[in-house]
Enzyme design. Structure first.
Site, short mmCIF file in Angstrom:
data_model
loop_
_atom_site.label_atom_id
_atom_site.label_comp_id
_atom_site.label_asym_id
_atom_site.label_seq_id
_atom_site.Cartn_x
_atom_site.Cartn_y
_atom_site.Cartn_z
N GLU A 18 -2.65 -11.64 -15.72
CA GLU A 18 -2.63 -10.46 -14.86
C GLU A 18 -3.55 -9.35 -15.35
O GLU A 18 -4.25 -8.72 -14.54
CB GLU A 18 -1.20 -9.91 -14.77
N ARG A 62 1.06 1.22 -7.30
CA ARG A 62 1.29 0.06 -6.46
C ARG A 62 0.05 -0.83 -6.37
O ARG A 62 0.13 -1.99 -5.99
CB ARG A 62 1.68 0.49 -5.04
N LYS A 91 1.67 -3.57 -6.99
CA LYS A 91 2.96 -3.50 -7.67
C LYS A 91 4.09 -4.02 -6.81
O LYS A 91 4.89 -4.83 -7.23
CB LYS A 91 3.24 -2.04 -8.08
N GLU A 142 6.06 -16.71 -18.52
CA GLU A 142 5.91 -15.27 -18.35
C GLU A 142 4.80 -14.72 -19.25
O GLU A 142 4.02 -13.85 -18.85
CB GLU A 142 7.24 -14.57 -18.64
N CYS A 201 0.84 -1.18 0.00
CA CYS A 201 0.00 0.00 0.00
C CYS A 201 0.88 1.24 0.00
O CYS A 201 2.09 1.16 -0.03
CB CYS A 201 -0.89 -0.01 1.23
N LYS A 210 1.45 -12.75 -17.93
CA LYS A 210 1.03 -11.42 -18.38
C LYS A 210 -0.43 -11.42 -18.82
O LYS A 210 -1.18 -10.50 -18.51
CB LYS A 210 1.92 -10.96 -19.55
N HIS A 215 1.52 -35.33 -21.80
CA HIS A 215 1.46 -35.81 -20.41
C HIS A 215 0.36 -35.13 -19.61
O HIS A 215 0.45 -35.05 -18.38
CB HIS A 215 2.82 -35.62 -19.73
N TRP A 236 -4.44 -1.93 0.09
CA TRP A 236 -4.68 -3.18 -0.64
C TRP A 236 -5.12 -4.20 0.40
O TRP A 236 -4.38 -4.52 1.31
CB TRP A 236 -3.41 -3.62 -1.36
N ASN A 245 1.10 -0.21 6.69
CA ASN A 245 1.35 -1.21 5.66
C ASN A 245 1.91 -2.45 6.33
O ASN A 245 2.70 -2.34 7.28
CB ASN A 245 2.36 -0.72 4.62
N GLY A 246 1.59 -3.63 5.81
CA GLY A 246 2.15 -4.86 6.37
C GLY A 246 1.08 -5.73 6.98
O GLY A 246 -0.13 -5.51 6.81
#
Length: 611
Positions: free
Chosen positions: A491, A28, A606, A484, A2, A488, A507, A75, A105-106
């Site tokens: 996300e 963020r 972020k 990756e 945050c 993307k 498989h 967040w 934050n945390g």
């Protein structure tokens, strides 16, 4: 994850500074925001589950202003994204008026125990957050000195936190504390500041002090006082952080993600810094001796950085013949592993504040592995301070939550690491060094050529936008690039996507393939191409729709159900960097076609500074 901004000034209204700081921290990610100021002799606040722009309008309509205050973007962790859970939180003696305002934050791990204790003495909780526990605890301990009350409170907290608070009785004072979550002090004239990121204060002050874990700080208009975990006065070096520039301006681009995709040629060139030879000293003083004694490499990272580490495993083992283990940081610290003091522990992080990676690094050191190196985009971050060696990528500020230029600059740095380890071990001839350096210097141009494919990729995006699932395939060192690419797409477009080694199709994943399943394939013109073509035939035989990114010369024809975009040429060991670009563009334009919030995807942040 945050954002925190705080200010204590003499006389002037600091609400514009607090709001501007929050806007700079929007990248963020957040789901609520709020501000509290000392006004008319008491804390006053406004909170919102909308964007900072809406909060600004609310503040204007309510006439909120003051010379001391704190602000926050949240967040959600404990408690749903709702106004009553939004920060700042208030506290006061049970049954009395609000006396204290606090943001955090945390994650506080012992919040349940503390909540029970505080409820027993009469505190009533209005939210489901762990943050309100801190507010009531500080208020409970407060006598007549907020700085002392916060010092006492943090000794009771277990977990990670960055805290900022002010109280009714001390109108020109903001106090803060840091443990495992970033917090900086900004020094000004007639005003001083707190923030979770120096970017929040850009344009307000250039003079920044980075707090260490355990620090508690007293911020007043006329000065700043810092004490360490033991309560002893602490001096923290003051840094001059360049004033706000156009790095965070959108310019001609529609989104920051698009801007950052197109900044990659420059970011890679800046990271290379006109290098003309390979030397371990790229990574700091003493790197040569550490690399000489290294007989294995352990890479710790999360998310996109983890995929960069997977790619580096192929490079380091091929060039330097050193075994490499790549661990998801959040898993590594919770399992029994076999330490080796001759291991080079490499952490990868865009922000340098990723909580899981920092914790994994500290765990590795406790196990006796002291040779540590970080690849990071922020020179002043905790990760850089914790590691003996470092390589600072020069991606610049990355605003979009989905990482783009940070990833390709990480890959660039990791390739340099592979070359340096190979050189120290006598496995890099002069001719090979010259060839690799020439290829690296050619990367900005190669990436620029891949960016020119954007119009062709846009044509694919409409088809992808109508799907809810996708597979991404790659082989060898391009398998992590497929992972990756899938990440993307997940996300920012919210399409379920999975990356697989192409040889693994039979498989299990082949059961998912139908004509409704787009299958994206990274197809470089290398020694695995013919095997990859066989895998593509397996997809076509089941009616799957193939979308192939191939190099010139791969000879994969476009036909019904097979769509091919050709990159200019094969770039050898550096091909993964080039093939990353079209996958980023595909995700971006698919998200545009679906109408999602590209730069601020739902539920994501972020900088992940909580476990």
């Amino acid at each position: 994850m945050c954002g925190i901004v705080g200010a204590a000034a003499l006389g002037s209204d600091i609400t514009p500074i607090l709001l501007e700081g929050l806007q700079r921290l929007e990248y963020r990610g957040y789901d609520s925001c709020g501000i509290a100021v000392h006004m008319d002799g008491e804390p006053r606040r406004t909170r919102s589950t909308s964007r900072v722009a809406d909060l600004r309008a609310l503040i204007a309509s309510e006439g909120l202003q003051g010379s001391t205050g704190i602000a926050h973007t949240r967040w959600a962790t404990h408690g749903a994204p709702a106004t009553h859970n939004a920060h700042p939180h208030f506290s006061g003696r049970p049954g009395g008026k609000a006396r204290l305002a606090l943001v955090h934050n945390g994650i506080i791990e012992n919040h349940d125990e503390l909540r029970t204790e505080l409820q027993a003495v009469g505190y009533v909780f209005e939210s489901q957050t762990d943050t309100e526990v801190i507010a009531h605890l500080v208020d409970h301990l407060y006598v007549d000195d907020l700085f002392q009350a916060l010092q006492q409170a943090v000794r009771r907290l277990q977990g990670a936190y960055a805290i900022a608070a002010f109280c009714r009785e001390e109108p020109h004072r903001v106090v803060g504390a840091r443990n495992g979550s970033p917090l900086v002090v900004g020094r000004g004239e007639g005003a001083n500041y707190l923030a979770s990121d120096a970017l929040a204060l850009a344009g307000t002050t250039e003079r920044i002090q980075y707090l260490e874990d355990g620090d508690v700080v007293d911020v007043q208009p006329g000065g700043v006082w810092i004490v360490d975990l033991d309560g002893h006065p602490a001096q923290r070096e003051e840094h001059v952080v360049p004033a706000y520039t156009g790095a965070a301006e959108l310019g001609p681009y529609r989104h920051f993600m698009q801007k950052e995709i197109f900044e990659q040629p420059r970011a890679i060139a800046d990271t290379l810094q006109d290098l003309d030879s390979v030397t371990p000293e790229f990574f700091g003083d003493g790197a040569y001796s550490i690399f000489t004694e290294t007989d294995s490499v352990l890479i710790l990272a999360c998310g996109t950085s983890y995929y960069a580490g997977l790619t580096a495993k192929y490079w380091i083992e091929a060039l330097a013949a050193i075994p490499v283990a790549v661990e998801i940081a959040s898993e590594y610290r919770y399992r029994t592993s076999v330490p080796n003091p001759r291991t080079l522990v490499v952490t990868i992080s865009q922000s340098g504040e990723t909580a899981d990676t920092l914790a994994a690094l500290k765990h590795a050191r406790k196990l006796g592995m002291q040779n540590t190196l970080t690849i990071c985009n922020v020179a002043t971050s905790a990760m850089v301070r914790e590691c003996r060696l470092n390589f600072i990528t020069r991606a610049g500020v990355e605003i979009g939550v989905a990482s783009t230029k940070a990833f390709t600059t990480q890959l660039t740095a990791l390739f340099l690491l592979a070359l340096s380890l190979a050189q120290v071990r006598g496995r890099l001839t002069e001719d090979a060094e010259a060839g690799h350096l020439a290829a690296l210097r050619g990367m900005p141009g190669a990436v620029q050529a891949a960016l020119a494919l954007e119009p062709h990729i846009i044509a694919w995006a409409d088809a992808f936008a109508r799907r809810e699932n996708a597979l991404f395939l790659g082989r060898g060192m391009h398998y992590p690039i497929a992972l990756e690419g899938a990440l993307k797409l997940k996300e920012i477009s919210y399409i379920h996507a999975e990356g697989y080694p192409a040889g693994e199709l039979k498989h299990g994943p082949l059961a998912l393939v139908t004509e409704q399943m787009p299958v994206v394939t990274v197809a470089p013109n290398n020694e695995l191409l013919e095997k990859l073509k066989s895998n593509l035939q397996e997809v076509r035989a089941r009616g799957g729709q193939l979308y192939v990114f191939g190099d010139t010369g791969t000879r994969i024809p476009s036909e019904p159900g097979v769509y091919v975009i050709q990159l200019p040429e094969y770039y050898g060991l550096l091909s993964p960097i080039v093939h990353t670009i079209p996958l980023q563009l595909l995700a971006y334009h698919t998200a545009i076609a679906r109408g999602t919030d590209v730069d601020k995807p739902r539920n994501l942040a972020k900088s992940v500074t909580v476990e």
